[in-house]
Design an enzyme around this catalytic site. Structure first.
Site, PDB file in Angstrom:
ATOM      1  N   CYS A   2      21.756  32.817  75.078  1.00  0.00           N
ATOM      2  CA  CYS A   2      21.268  31.950  76.139  1.00  0.00           C
ATOM      3  C   CYS A   2      20.349  30.853  75.586  1.00  0.00           C
ATOM      4  CB  CYS A   2      20.491  32.708  77.194  1.00  0.00           C
ATOM      5  SG  CYS A   2      21.403  33.984  78.026  1.00  0.00           S
ATOM      6  N   ARG A  27      23.964  28.954  69.714  1.00  0.00           N
ATOM      7  CA  ARG A  27      23.446  30.292  70.026  1.00  0.00           C
ATOM      8  C   ARG A  27      24.465  31.142  70.771  1.00  0.00           C
ATOM      9  NH1 ARG A  27      17.662  30.461  69.875  1.00  0.00           N
ATOM     10  NH2 ARG A  27      17.739  32.223  71.270  1.00  0.00           N
ATOM     11  N   TRP A  76      24.719  33.442  78.400  1.00  0.00           N
ATOM     12  CA  TRP A  76      25.534  34.399  77.651  1.00  0.00           C
ATOM     13  C   TRP A  76      25.496  35.662  78.480  1.00  0.00           C
ATOM     14  CZ3 TRP A  76      25.353  38.974  74.638  1.00  0.00           C
ATOM     15  CH2 TRP A  76      26.294  39.069  73.612  1.00  0.00           C
ATOM     16  N   ASN A 112      16.080  33.606  80.322  1.00  0.00           N
ATOM     17  CA  ASN A 112      16.676  34.280  79.159  1.00  0.00           C
ATOM     18  C   ASN A 112      16.086  35.675  79.101  1.00  0.00           C
ATOM     19  OD1 ASN A 112      17.995  32.017  78.350  1.00  0.00           O
ATOM     20  ND2 ASN A 112      16.804  31.678  76.488  1.00  0.00           N
ATOM     21  N   GLY A 113      16.886  36.644  78.666  1.00  0.00           N
ATOM     22  CA  GLY A 113      16.372  38.001  78.518  1.00  0.00           C
ATOM     23  C   GLY A 113      17.032  38.950  79.489  1.00  0.00           C
ATOM     24  N   GLU A 492      27.699  42.395  52.778  1.00  0.00           N
ATOM     25  CA  GLU A 492      27.511  41.061  53.337  1.00  0.00           C
ATOM     26  C   GLU A 492      28.833  40.285  53.319  1.00  0.00           C
ATOM     27  OE1 GLU A 492      25.449  39.783  55.151  1.00  0.00           O
ATOM     28  OE2 GLU A 492      25.636  37.620  54.969  1.00  0.00           O
ATOM     29  N   LYS A 496      30.683  38.722  56.587  1.00  0.00           N
ATOM     30  CA  LYS A 496      31.001  37.284  56.693  1.00  0.00           C
ATOM     31  C   LYS A 496      32.466  37.122  57.070  1.00  0.00           C
ATOM     32  CE  LYS A 496      27.959  35.687  57.072  1.00  0.00           C
ATOM     33  NZ  LYS A 496      26.726  36.358  57.037  1.00  0.00           N
ATOM     34  N   GLU A 499      33.203  38.429  60.809  1.00  0.00           N
ATOM     35  CA  GLU A 499      32.597  37.739  61.951  1.00  0.00           C
ATOM     36  C   GLU A 499      33.180  36.356  62.201  1.00  0.00           C
ATOM     37  OE1 GLU A 499      28.327  37.098  61.697  1.00  0.00           O
ATOM     38  OE2 GLU A 499      28.469  36.809  59.550  1.00  0.00           O
ATOM     39  N   HIS A 515      37.151  59.357  49.077  1.00  0.00           N
ATOM     40  CA  HIS A 515      36.814  60.481  49.957  1.00  0.00           C
ATOM     41  C   HIS A 515      37.384  60.285  51.357  1.00  0.00           C
ATOM     42  CE1 HIS A 515      34.344  62.384  46.924  1.00  0.00           C
ATOM     43  NE2 HIS A 515      33.861  61.186  46.644  1.00  0.00           N
ATOM     44  N   LYS A 614      23.575  33.594  68.191  1.00  0.00           N
ATOM     45  CA  LYS A 614      22.779  33.364  66.992  1.00  0.00           C
ATOM     46  C   LYS A 614      21.574  34.287  66.922  1.00  0.00           C
ATOM     47  CE  LYS A 614      21.525  31.437  63.179  1.00  0.00           C
ATOM     48  NZ  LYS A 614      22.212  31.963  61.972  1.00  0.00           N
TER      49      LYS A 614
HETATM   50  C1  F6R Z   1      25.408  37.643  60.552  1.00  0.00           C
HETATM   51  C2  F6R Z   1      24.120  37.389  61.193  1.00  0.00           C
HETATM   52  C3  F6R Z   1      23.463  38.533  61.877  1.00  0.00           C
HETATM   53  C4  F6R Z   1      21.937  38.446  61.735  1.00  0.00           C
HETATM   54  C5  F6R Z   1      21.269  39.524  62.610  1.00  0.00           C
HETATM   55  C6  F6R Z   1      19.768  39.502  62.470  1.00  0.00           C
HETATM   56  O1  F6R Z   1      25.905  36.496  59.937  1.00  0.00           O
HETATM   57  O2  F6R Z   1      23.621  36.305  61.204  1.00  0.00           O
HETATM   58  O3  F6R Z   1      23.938  39.762  61.436  1.00  0.00           O
HETATM   59  O4  F6R Z   1      21.598  38.611  60.398  1.00  0.00           O
HETATM   60  O5  F6R Z   1      21.623  39.325  63.953  1.00  0.00           O
HETATM   61  O6  F6R Z   1      19.239  38.280  62.907  1.00  0.00           O
HETATM   62  P1  F6R Z   1      17.779  37.827  62.506  1.00  0.00           P
HETATM   63  O7  F6R Z   1      17.774  37.637  61.027  1.00  0.00           O
HETATM   64  O8  F6R Z   1      17.548  36.569  63.255  1.00  0.00           O
HETATM   65  O9  F6R Z   1      16.856  38.943  62.917  1.00  0.00           O
END
Ligand code: F6R
Length: 619
Positions: A2, A27, A76, A112-113, A492, A496, A499, A515, A614
């Site tokens: 949001c 976001r 959102w 928001n929230g 990681e 990547k 997602e 296993h 985001k």
């Molecule tokens: C993946 C990504 C998320 C954030 C996670 C934590 O690409 O960006 O997995 O790393 O949502 O977010 P922050 O760092 O803002 O606490």
């Protein structure tokens, strides 16, 4: 998650609100709306489901909505499906079927929230004759403000304070009261919101990029505080309705860094910004007169246990840091997901340190984990990118990463800045513990400072990864394997890929594959082996050979010099050599590029992957 914007000044509000919302698109959202007032007239509300461009078209770029005071929102969905009716703004009266038009209501607002006790409040309001047109918790909170406002015939200050005491959950609220033209009222708990003032006008936003164009001096509204915003001025209040004095914080980020600057997507732009993010972060920590991490050496030298708590990629940074800290400093490190940590009753030793890693500094689970650690009396260190964010403000100590604004939902440059921030912390801790000498520390710091140029070299060769991605963009599954620190990088790389390209992928500790999971390896399955660690190289090669003999296509990612990788891998990628503790900062780059180019080859919305937001400010 949001987005909120607000404007009150001397110009037309709607175009400014739309522009602000466009800066928050990254976001994630599924609908959007505006409410604008022209002087004393009632607010005019316009909402649209889907892209912001629909709202833009509906309002002729904002020109059709006249007035210099307004609020805007990208939603959102949490309570209720994405629809025009559920989109914000919400009103205290009845909403028209179209969701748009002039509203008679006493109160209009966006939120928001999540309001946790919304059902209980809704039942109460139903008994008092209120009727609800949407499924949202936001409509409930707007009507609750209206209820207190009318019942006690009190002004916005008491109505908002009473509402804040009554609701449970998290909120950033923007409200306009019919009897208070030219005023926007805001309130916040656990959901970010800032206010900027410039040239006799005021801007409100849930996130910095929305107002960077107008001002870089902003006020942060504290938790459980609210404020009245008028053109060029703001008054803050606490829950008792007493005024609170505040200073502005200067945001160093410039407006250009939140633009694409000729790149096709923010993700590739931010991948290219990693050398700068790493360099800026390191330069802010290692200064002429010492290592700028505020934890005193006396505390560090007696530290017995570290808990690193974070979510997603930031959690992966913790996994990588665990190897470095344990190896360099000889201190036990536990890495916990914030969403688990917050509900576990983990005994925390008093002489331990809890490190919270978060790009946004607003992730709900990480914030709750921080509070839990503080409740237990353990010292906390936040590694955060957004200055003034909740986690940064609430932690005992804060170490800022200097990655600048990260717009792409998939993190890249903030992740890389976090890696080196934790490496720097490891060096400071090792010095305090006496597990490395000053000479060794200097050597390690020099190695860290070599990362930016080495990332540049990897980026120069990105064409190979692009080619590889286009060849494999039709795959359904991928496996990332590695041992030790390489396993953390595999996690990681796998995230990547999944997602942004929606390809199912999993990361495994290479030795764990046999296993169970190896039964999934079949003819043509893509297995990406990360092989940067000298002592584990042969072991991981053996695991890759096991996959290859079951038909897998092997990509090997290793460091220059380990050319025997080509004996087992079908496609090899090399990164420059560096101290083994820091090679993750290099190995991750080809994996970020792989995710990016896979997504581009599949024609997907790279910067705004489906279902993702985001900053995850709800549980
Ligand atoms: C993946 C990504 C998320 C954030 C996670 C934590 O690409 O960006 O997995 O790393 O949502 O977010 P922050 O760092 O803002 O606490």
């Amino acid at each position: 998650m949001c987005g909120i914007v607000g404007f009150v000044g001397h110009r037309q509000a709607a175009p400014i609100l739309l522009e602000g919302l466009s800066k928050l698109e990254y976001r994630g959202y599924d609908s959007a709306g505006l409410a604008v007032r022209d002087g004393e007239k009632n607010a005019e509300v316009v909402k649209a489901k889907g892209r912001l461009s629909f709202l833009y078209d509906k309002t002729d770029g904002g020109k059709a909505l006249v007035g210099s005071c307004g609020i805007g929102h990208t939603r959102w969905a949490t309570h209720g499906e994405p629809s025009v009716t559920n989109a914000h703004p919400h009103v205290s009266g009845n909403c028209r079927a179209s969701g748009s038009g002039e509203v008679e209501s006493e109160v209009v607002g966006v939120h928001n929230g999540i309001i946790e006790n919304y059902q209980e409040l809704k039942d109460k309001l139903l008994k008092h004759g209120y009727r609800f047109y949407s499924q949202t918790d936001t409509e409930v909170v707007i009507k609750l403000v209206d209820y207190y406002y009318k019942k006690y015939r009190i002004g916005p200050i008491d109505a908002i304070a009473k509402t804040m005491v009554r609701v449970r959950g998290s909120y950033a609220l923007e409200l306009m009261f019919k009897d208070h033209p030219g005023e926007i009222w805001v309130a916040r708990k656990d959901s970010p919101m800032i206010i900027g003032i410039n040239d006799g006008e005021s801007y409100i936003a849930s996130d910095v990029p929305a107002i960077l164009k107008y001002t870089r001096d902003v006020y942060y509204i504290g938790n459980l505080e609210f404020a009245k915003v008028v053109p060029g001025a703001v008054t803050f209040y606490n829950l008792d309705g007493d005024e609170v004095k505040k200073d502005t914080t200067h945001i160093e980020w410039d407006a250009e860094s939140a633009e694409k600057a000729g790149y096709e997507h923010f993700m590739i732009k931010e991948i290219h910004e990693q050398p700068k993010a790493v360099k800026d972060t390191l330069s802010s920590i290692f200064q002429e007169d010492g290592i700028k991490i505020s934890l005193p050496s006396s505390f560090l030298s007696s530290l017995s246990q570290i808990y690193i708590v974070a979510c997603g990629s930031a959690w992966h940074v913790g996994l990588k840091a665990q190897y470095t800290i344990e190896d360099l400093c000889g201190v036990n490190v536990r890495v916990e997901m914030a969403s688990e940590f917050r509900y576990r009753n983990l005994p925390l030793a008093k002489d331990s340190l809890v490190i919270i890693i978060s790009q946004s500094g607003e992730t709900a689970d990480s914030l709750a984990a921080l509070r839990k650690a503080k409740e237990k009396g353990v010292r906390t260190l936040a590694v955060v990118n957004v200055v003034g964010s909740s986690i940064a403000r609430e932690a005992d100590d804060t170490l800022y990463t200097l990655a600048g604004p990260e717009i792409s939902v998939a993190t890249t440059k903030a992740y890389s800045a976090q890696l080196v921030a934790l490496d720097s912390f490891a060096i400071k801790l090792a010095l305090a513990k006496g597990t490395i000498t000053e000479e060794k520390a200097k050597e390690l710091i020099d190695e860290l400072f070599s990362i930016p140029a080495k990332i540049e070299r990897i980026l120069e060769d990105k064409g190979r990864i692009q080619w590889f991605a286009s060849k494999f963009s039709n795959i359904h599954d991928a496996f990332f394997v590695g041992r030790g620190l390489d396993y953390a990088i595999a996690m990681e790389g796998s995230l990547k890929l999944k997602e942004v390209s929606y390809i199912h992928s999993e990361a495994y500790a290479a030795g764990e594959l046999k296993h169970g999971t190896i039964s999934l390896i079949d003819q043509g399955t893509l297995v990406i082996g990360i092989l940067t660690q000298d002592d584990l190289y042969e072991k991981t090669i053996s695991n890759l050979v096991e996959c290859k003999s079951r038909g897998a296509y092997i990509m090997g990612l290793t460091s220059c010099g380990k050319y025997s990788t080509e004996d087992s891998a079908d496609f090899s990628v090399y990164v420059p050599r560096i101290d083994q503790h820091f090679i993750g900062s290099l190995a991750v780059v080809p994996l970020q590029l792989l995710g990016y180019y896979m997504s581009v080859s599949r024609g997907l919305d790279v910067d705004k992957p489906r279902n993702l937001a985001k900053s995850v400010t709800v549980e």
